[in-house]
Design a protein around this motif. Structure first.
Motif, short mmCIF file in Angstrom:
data_model
loop_
_atom_site.label_atom_id
_atom_site.label_comp_id
_atom_site.label_asym_id
_atom_site.label_seq_id
_atom_site.Cartn_x
_atom_site.Cartn_y
_atom_site.Cartn_z
N LYS A 164 21.96 -92.33 -38.44
CA LYS A 164 23.42 -92.20 -38.48
C LYS A 164 23.91 -90.93 -37.81
N PRO A 165 23.24 -89.77 -37.97
CA PRO A 165 23.74 -88.56 -37.31
C PRO A 165 23.71 -88.65 -35.78
N MET A 166 22.93 -89.59 -35.21
CA MET A 166 22.85 -89.75 -33.77
C MET A 166 23.79 -90.82 -33.25
N ALA A 167 24.52 -91.47 -34.14
CA ALA A 167 25.31 -92.64 -33.75
C ALA A 167 26.37 -92.30 -32.71
N ASP A 168 26.96 -91.10 -32.80
CA ASP A 168 28.03 -90.75 -31.87
C ASP A 168 27.55 -89.88 -30.72
N TRP A 169 26.24 -89.73 -30.56
CA TRP A 169 25.73 -88.99 -29.41
C TRP A 169 26.03 -89.78 -28.14
N SER A 170 26.36 -89.08 -27.07
CA SER A 170 26.69 -89.76 -25.82
C SER A 170 25.49 -90.55 -25.32
N GLU A 171 25.75 -91.70 -24.70
CA GLU A 171 24.65 -92.57 -24.28
C GLU A 171 23.82 -91.95 -23.16
N ASN A 172 24.37 -90.96 -22.46
CA ASN A 172 23.63 -90.34 -21.37
C ASN A 172 23.14 -88.93 -21.70
N ALA A 190 19.41 -83.02 -28.51
CA ALA A 190 20.11 -83.81 -27.50
C ALA A 190 20.13 -83.06 -26.16
N GLU A 191 20.15 -83.84 -25.10
CA GLU A 191 20.16 -83.24 -23.76
C GLU A 191 21.51 -82.59 -23.44
N THR A 192 22.59 -83.34 -23.58
CA THR A 192 23.90 -82.82 -23.21
C THR A 192 24.94 -82.97 -24.31
N ASN A 193 24.68 -83.79 -25.33
CA ASN A 193 25.67 -83.96 -26.40
C ASN A 193 25.90 -82.62 -27.11
#
Length: 326
Positions: A164-172, A190-193
């Motif tokens: 759930k904490p990763m649900a709104d991370w950007s897809e890229n 995360a890479e860029t989120n």
């Protein structure tokens, strides 16, 4: 892998196939073709072996006649067996001796994952971590923001979770770094989120296997060196974590910075900044380094880095070995 290079790859595939639909995922052939060619750290100065806390032990450029070879974003080394996983779900395995002679090459593919596996978006595998005791492997996927656990050798059965904490991370810009710590916890960066309004990257600590207990843990922020994006991480024998950060500068120049963080200092909601221990930039031999792994030799800690060539002719798949002296 950066989006601009992905778009170039997709365009090239579309033009070569004379087809305007979604590009099919590149697949490695059944017969492995793999060559390792030695490369220096500094082409202009063979005596230049020290970079910060790193001492260069050797390196190779990996090449193959297979057009699907390349794009390696993560790596594990288990009892001398190297496993490289591309951000298209393809697998390359091999062994290297003390003189960097390559043997026992093998090609493979993830048996299951998000989607059907027909397109590259179905297998956007960006990170990987291994439990050497059980052989189980966890893979972090962008776009869908999922973590999959595979059996030994990246085989079935496999189980997945969408934390759930990763649900709104950007897809890229998702789980580019995934580390299983020796105490059983898992670290994800995360890479860029970002944790707005700061430039700190979204990061998580799971108290145990996230596939089994995805809600046990907490969020924090990792602040990379200015202008850099975190691309992988690995745990050192003393429990600290080494983070690989890389940057692309125009027109087409890569550099990398290694930073050191201590999980013991990570608390819910805090932002941590790593301590820089090495910086690699031209004229040194450097490319889009995205994979890290640690081995031990005669009491010394060896650091391995692999680069993601984005399946572009302008880039290389480099595998570099350094002794780490902290």
């Amino acid at each position: 892998m950066r989006r601009r290079t992905r778009y170039l790859l997709m365009l090239a595939l579309a033009l070569s196939c004379q087809w305007s639909g979604t590009p099919e995922r590149p697949m490695l052939g059944a017969v492995p073709d793999l060559t390792a060619t030695p490369v220096p750290l500094d082409p202009g100065n063979p005596n230049h072996l020290k970079v910060g806390a790193l001492t260069f032990m050797g390196g190779v450029r990996l090449t193959s006649k297979d057009l699907a070879f390349g794009g390696y974003s993560s790596m594990t080394i288990d009892r001398g067996l190297f496993t490289l996983l591309s951000d298209g779900g393809t697998i390359v395995r091999f062994r290297l001796d003390d003189r960097f002679h390559l043997s026992a090459p093998g090609f493979g593919d993830l048996p299951v994952g998000p989607g059907t596996g027909w397109t590259k978006a179905d297998r956007d595998s960006e990170s990987m971590t291994l439990d050497p005791a059980t052989g189980r492997v966890w893979v972090g996927y962008e776009r869908v923001n999922q973590i999959w656990r595979y059996s030994r050798g990246l085989t079935l059965p496999a189980t997945m979770v969408a934390p759930k904490p990763m649900a709104d991370w950007s897809e890229n810009g998702g789980a580019e770094s995934l580390v299983r710590l020796h105490d059983g916890r898992f670290l994800v960066i995360a890479e860029t989120n970002r944790r707005l309004p700061s430039q700190a990257r979204s990061a998580l600590i799971f108290d145990r296997d996230p596939v089994e207990k995805p809600l046990e843990g907490f969020e924090f922020g990792y602040l990379p060196p200015e202008g850099y994006d975190p691309s992988d991480a690995t745990e050192l024998p003393d429990g600290r974590v080494l983070v690989l950060n890389r940057k692309l500068a125009l027109p087409f120049t890569w550099s990398a910075v290694l930073t050191l963080i201590d999980p013991r200092h990570i608390r819910p909601g805090v932002t941590i900044r790593g301590r820089e221990i090495a910086r690699l930039a031209p004229p040194l031999t450097v490319d889009n380094f995205e994979g890290l792994a640690i081995t031990r030799e005669n009491g010394a800690t060896m650091l391995w880095m692999v680069s993601d060539d984005n399946l572009l002719i302008l880039q290389q798949t480099l595998l570099m070995k350094f002794r780490l002296d902290l």
